[in-house]
Scaffold this motif. Structure first.
Motif, mmCIF file in Angstrom:
data_model
loop_
_atom_site.group_PDB
_atom_site.id
_atom_site.type_symbol
_atom_site.label_atom_id
_atom_site.label_comp_id
_atom_site.label_asym_id
_atom_site.label_seq_id
_atom_site.Cartn_x
_atom_site.Cartn_y
_atom_site.Cartn_z
ATOM 1 N N TRP A 1 36.347 27.707 37.432
ATOM 2 C CA TRP A 1 35.960 28.961 38.057
ATOM 3 C C TRP A 1 36.603 29.085 39.433
ATOM 4 O O TRP A 1 37.184 30.112 39.771
ATOM 5 C CB TRP A 1 34.436 28.978 38.158
ATOM 6 N N ILE A 2 36.526 28.023 40.217
ATOM 7 C CA ILE A 2 37.112 28.011 41.564
ATOM 8 C C ILE A 2 38.636 28.152 41.497
ATOM 9 O O ILE A 2 39.236 28.940 42.232
ATOM 10 C CB ILE A 2 36.725 26.717 42.319
ATOM 11 N N TRP A 3 39.287 27.397 40.613
ATOM 12 C CA TRP A 3 40.747 27.447 40.534
ATOM 13 C C TRP A 3 41.249 28.806 40.064
ATOM 14 O O TRP A 3 42.299 29.273 40.515
ATOM 15 C CB TRP A 3 41.292 26.328 39.659
ATOM 16 N N LEU A 4 40.521 29.455 39.164
ATOM 17 C CA LEU A 4 40.921 30.801 38.743
ATOM 18 C C LEU A 4 40.832 31.776 39.911
ATOM 19 O O LEU A 4 41.684 32.661 40.059
ATOM 20 C CB LEU A 4 40.046 31.266 37.577
ATOM 21 N N GLY A 5 39.828 31.624 40.743
ATOM 22 C CA GLY A 5 39.713 32.463 41.936
ATOM 23 C C GLY A 5 40.853 32.230 42.905
ATOM 24 O O GLY A 5 41.425 33.177 43.459
ATOM 25 N N PHE A 6 41.195 30.957 43.124
ATOM 26 C CA PHE A 6 42.316 30.655 44.026
ATOM 27 C C PHE A 6 43.651 31.146 43.461
ATOM 28 O O PHE A 6 44.508 31.603 44.214
ATOM 29 C CB PHE A 6 42.393 29.156 44.325
ATOM 30 N N ALA A 7 43.820 31.068 42.149
ATOM 31 C CA ALA A 7 45.048 31.594 41.539
ATOM 32 C C ALA A 7 45.136 33.103 41.752
ATOM 33 O O ALA A 7 46.217 33.637 42.030
ATOM 34 C CB ALA A 7 45.080 31.250 40.050
ATOM 35 N N ALA A 8 44.008 33.789 41.637
ATOM 36 C CA ALA A 8 43.996 35.230 41.882
ATOM 37 C C ALA A 8 44.377 35.537 43.323
ATOM 38 O O ALA A 8 45.148 36.472 43.585
ATOM 39 C CB ALA A 8 42.617 35.805 41.555
ATOM 40 N N ILE A 9 43.869 34.745 44.261
ATOM 41 C CA ILE A 9 44.240 34.949 45.665
ATOM 42 C C ILE A 9 45.736 34.700 45.863
ATOM 43 O O ILE A 9 46.405 35.419 46.599
ATOM 44 C CB ILE A 9 43.418 34.039 46.598
ATOM 45 N N GLY A 10 46.265 33.681 45.203
ATOM 46 C CA GLY A 10 47.697 33.396 45.313
ATOM 47 C C GLY A 10 48.546 34.573 44.865
ATOM 48 O O GLY A 10 49.516 34.951 45.529
ATOM 49 N N PHE A 11 48.175 35.170 43.740
ATOM 50 C CA PHE A 11 48.928 36.335 43.271
ATOM 51 C C PHE A 11 48.699 37.544 44.168
ATOM 52 O O PHE A 11 49.612 38.345 44.368
ATOM 53 C CB PHE A 11 48.578 36.661 41.816
ATOM 54 N N PRO B 1 46.138 43.977 51.041
ATOM 55 C CA PRO B 1 45.495 43.878 52.355
ATOM 56 C C PRO B 1 44.584 42.652 52.456
ATOM 57 O O PRO B 1 43.932 42.269 51.487
ATOM 58 C CB PRO B 1 44.671 45.168 52.441
ATOM 59 N N LYS B 2 44.551 42.057 53.636
ATOM 60 C CA LYS B 2 43.747 40.841 53.843
ATOM 61 C C LYS B 2 42.261 41.075 53.583
ATOM 62 O O LYS B 2 41.569 40.184 53.119
ATOM 63 C CB LYS B 2 43.939 40.321 55.272
ATOM 64 N N ARG B 3 41.789 42.275 53.847
ATOM 65 C CA ARG B 3 40.371 42.563 53.660
ATOM 66 C C ARG B 3 39.948 42.522 52.201
ATOM 67 O O ARG B 3 38.765 42.469 51.892
ATOM 68 C CB ARG B 3 40.026 43.913 54.278
ATOM 69 N N THR B 4 40.904 42.535 51.286
ATOM 70 C CA THR B 4 40.582 42.538 49.854
ATOM 71 C C THR B 4 40.670 41.160 49.215
ATOM 72 O O THR B 4 40.356 41.018 48.035
ATOM 73 C CB THR B 4 41.517 43.494 49.097
ATOM 74 N N LEU B 5 41.082 40.143 49.961
ATOM 75 C CA LEU B 5 41.323 38.831 49.355
ATOM 76 C C LEU B 5 40.066 38.184 48.791
ATOM 77 O O LEU B 5 40.092 37.634 47.697
ATOM 78 C CB LEU B 5 41.999 37.901 50.364
ATOM 79 N N TRP B 6 38.970 38.225 49.523
ATOM 80 C CA TRP B 6 37.767 37.558 49.016
ATOM 81 C C TRP B 6 37.225 38.256 47.771
ATOM 82 O O TRP B 6 36.677 37.614 46.875
ATOM 83 C CB TRP B 6 36.715 37.418 50.110
ATOM 84 N N VAL B 7 37.384 39.581 47.696
ATOM 85 C CA VAL B 7 36.948 40.305 46.499
ATOM 86 C C VAL B 7 37.853 39.951 45.325
ATOM 87 O O VAL B 7 37.383 39.780 44.200
ATOM 88 C CB VAL B 7 36.938 41.826 46.762
ATOM 89 N N THR B 8 39.139 39.794 45.588
ATOM 90 C CA THR B 8 40.072 39.389 44.538
ATOM 91 C C THR B 8 39.732 37.997 44.028
ATOM 92 O O THR B 8 39.773 37.736 42.820
ATOM 93 C CB THR B 8 41.521 39.432 45.066
ATOM 94 N N PHE B 9 39.377 37.091 44.942
ATOM 95 C CA PHE B 9 38.937 35.752 44.543
ATOM 96 C C PHE B 9 37.743 35.848 43.602
ATOM 97 O O PHE B 9 37.705 35.220 42.545
ATOM 98 C CB PHE B 9 38.566 34.919 45.771
ATOM 99 N N LEU B 10 36.774 36.643 43.988
ATOM 100 C CA LEU B 10 35.558 36.782 43.193
ATOM 101 C C LEU B 10 35.839 37.385 41.823
ATOM 102 O O LEU B 10 35.331 36.899 40.802
ATOM 103 C CB LEU B 10 34.558 37.649 43.961
ATOM 104 N N LEU B 11 36.673 38.412 41.775
ATOM 105 C CA LEU B 11 37.003 39.036 40.491
ATOM 106 C C LEU B 11 37.784 38.085 39.590
ATOM 107 O O LEU B 11 37.545 38.034 38.377
ATOM 108 C CB LEU B 11 37.789 40.324 40.709
ATOM 109 N N GLY B 12 38.731 37.344 40.158
ATOM 110 C CA GLY B 12 39.485 36.380 39.363
ATOM 111 C C GLY B 12 38.589 35.288 38.814
ATOM 112 O O GLY B 12 38.701 34.887 37.647
ATOM 113 N N ALA B 13 37.664 34.822 39.647
ATOM 114 C CA ALA B 13 36.747 33.769 39.214
ATOM 115 C C ALA B 13 35.775 34.285 38.158
ATOM 116 O O ALA B 13 35.526 33.614 37.150
ATOM 117 C CB ALA B 13 35.985 33.219 40.418
ATOM 118 N N LEU B 14 35.229 35.474 38.354
ATOM 119 C CA LEU B 14 34.280 36.026 37.384
ATOM 120 C C LEU B 14 34.951 36.388 36.070
ATOM 121 O O LEU B 14 34.383 36.174 34.993
ATOM 122 C CB LEU B 14 33.572 37.248 37.978
ATOM 123 N N GLY B 15 36.155 36.946 36.143
ATOM 124 C CA GLY B 15 36.894 37.256 34.911
ATOM 125 C C GLY B 15 37.230 35.991 34.141
ATOM 126 O O GLY B 15 37.094 35.937 32.910
ATOM 127 N N GLY B 16 37.668 34.972 34.844
ATOM 128 C CA GLY B 16 37.949 33.689 34.201
ATOM 129 C C GLY B 16 36.699 33.057 33.633
ATOM 130 O O GLY B 16 36.714 32.457 32.550
#
Length: 177
Positions: free
Chosen positions: A18-28, A35-50
Motif C-alpha cells: 500500500w505504501i509503495w504504491l502511494g510512493f510510486a504514484a508520487i514519483g509519477f 502542483p506540489k499541493r496535490t502530491l499528498w492526495v496523489t499518494f493517497l489515491l495511488g495507495a487506495l487504488g492499489g
C-alpha cells in the motif's frame, strides 16, 4: 463477506505494498510536474487504488477485474479531490493509476516474441506462442480496464460537475442584433 488475513505477516505485506504504491504514484506525479499541493492526495489515491486492486485479488477476483476496481476507485476519488484541491481530476488520476500498469505481462510478452524467432522444436514453439499470446492479451485487457476504470467516472459525472458553467458563444452576439 469478511476479509480475513491469516496472520500478521500478511497484514504487514499488504501495508507495505500500500505504501509503495502511494510512493510510486508520487514519483509519477513529480515526473509529470503536478502542483506540489496535490502530491499528498496523489499518494493517497495511488495507495487506495492499489489497495482496492490487492483486496480484489485477495478475494479471488482476476487481475483484470482487480485492475478495473482499483482504477474505478481512483476515478471516483479523483473527482472529489479535484473539487477539494481545485485541480483537474486527471492530475490525480493518471499518476495514481500508472503503478497498476501491467509491466510484467508486457515484458514476458516481448521476451516470448523474441524467443519465437529462434529455431526451436514445434512443441516448444506452440507452448511459447500460447504463453506469449496469453501474456499479451492480459497486458492489453488490463490496460483497457485501467483506462475505462479511470475515465468512466469522469465521463459519467461530467454533466453534474460542469452544470454551472456558462460559456459565452460568438453566436450570442449575432442573435441579439
Amino acid at each position: 463477506m469478511r476479509i480475513q488475513f491469516t496472520d500478521t505477516m500478511e497484514w504487514l505485506t499488504f501495508f507495505e505494498k500500500w505504501i509503495w504504491l502511494g510512493f510510486a504514484a508520487i514519483g509519477f506525479a513529480i515526473l509529470f510536474n503536478v502542483p506540489k499541493r496535490t502530491l499528498w492526495v496523489t499518494f493517497l489515491l495511488g495507495a487506495l487504488g492499489g489497495a482496492a486492486k490487492l483486496l480484489t485479488l485477495h478475494l479471488g477476483g482476476g487481475i483484470i477485474l482487480a485492475s478495473f476496481a482499483g482504477a474505478m476507485l481512483v476515478g471516483f476519488l479523483s473527482i472529489g479531490a479535484a473539487h477539494f484541491k481545485h485541480a483537474p481530476p486527471f492530475v490525480f488520476a493518471i499518476p495514481a493509476v500508472i503503478p497498476m500498469v501491467p509491466g510484467a505481462f508486457a515484458y514476458r510478452m516481448m521476451l516470448g516474441i523474441i524467443r519465437l524467432t529462434e529455431n526451436i522444436d514445434p512443441n516448444t514453439f506452440n507452448q511459447l506462442l500460447e504463453e506469449t499470446i496469453h501474456n499479451g492479451l492480459n497486458a492489453f485487457f488490463i490496460l483497457m480496464a485501467l483506462s475505462l476504470g479511470v475515465s468512466a467516472p469522469m465521463l459519467l459525472t461530467r454533466r453534474e460537475s460542469a452544470k454551472g458553467l456558462k460559456v459565452p458563444l460568438k453566436i450570442d452576439g449575432l442573435i441579439k442584433k
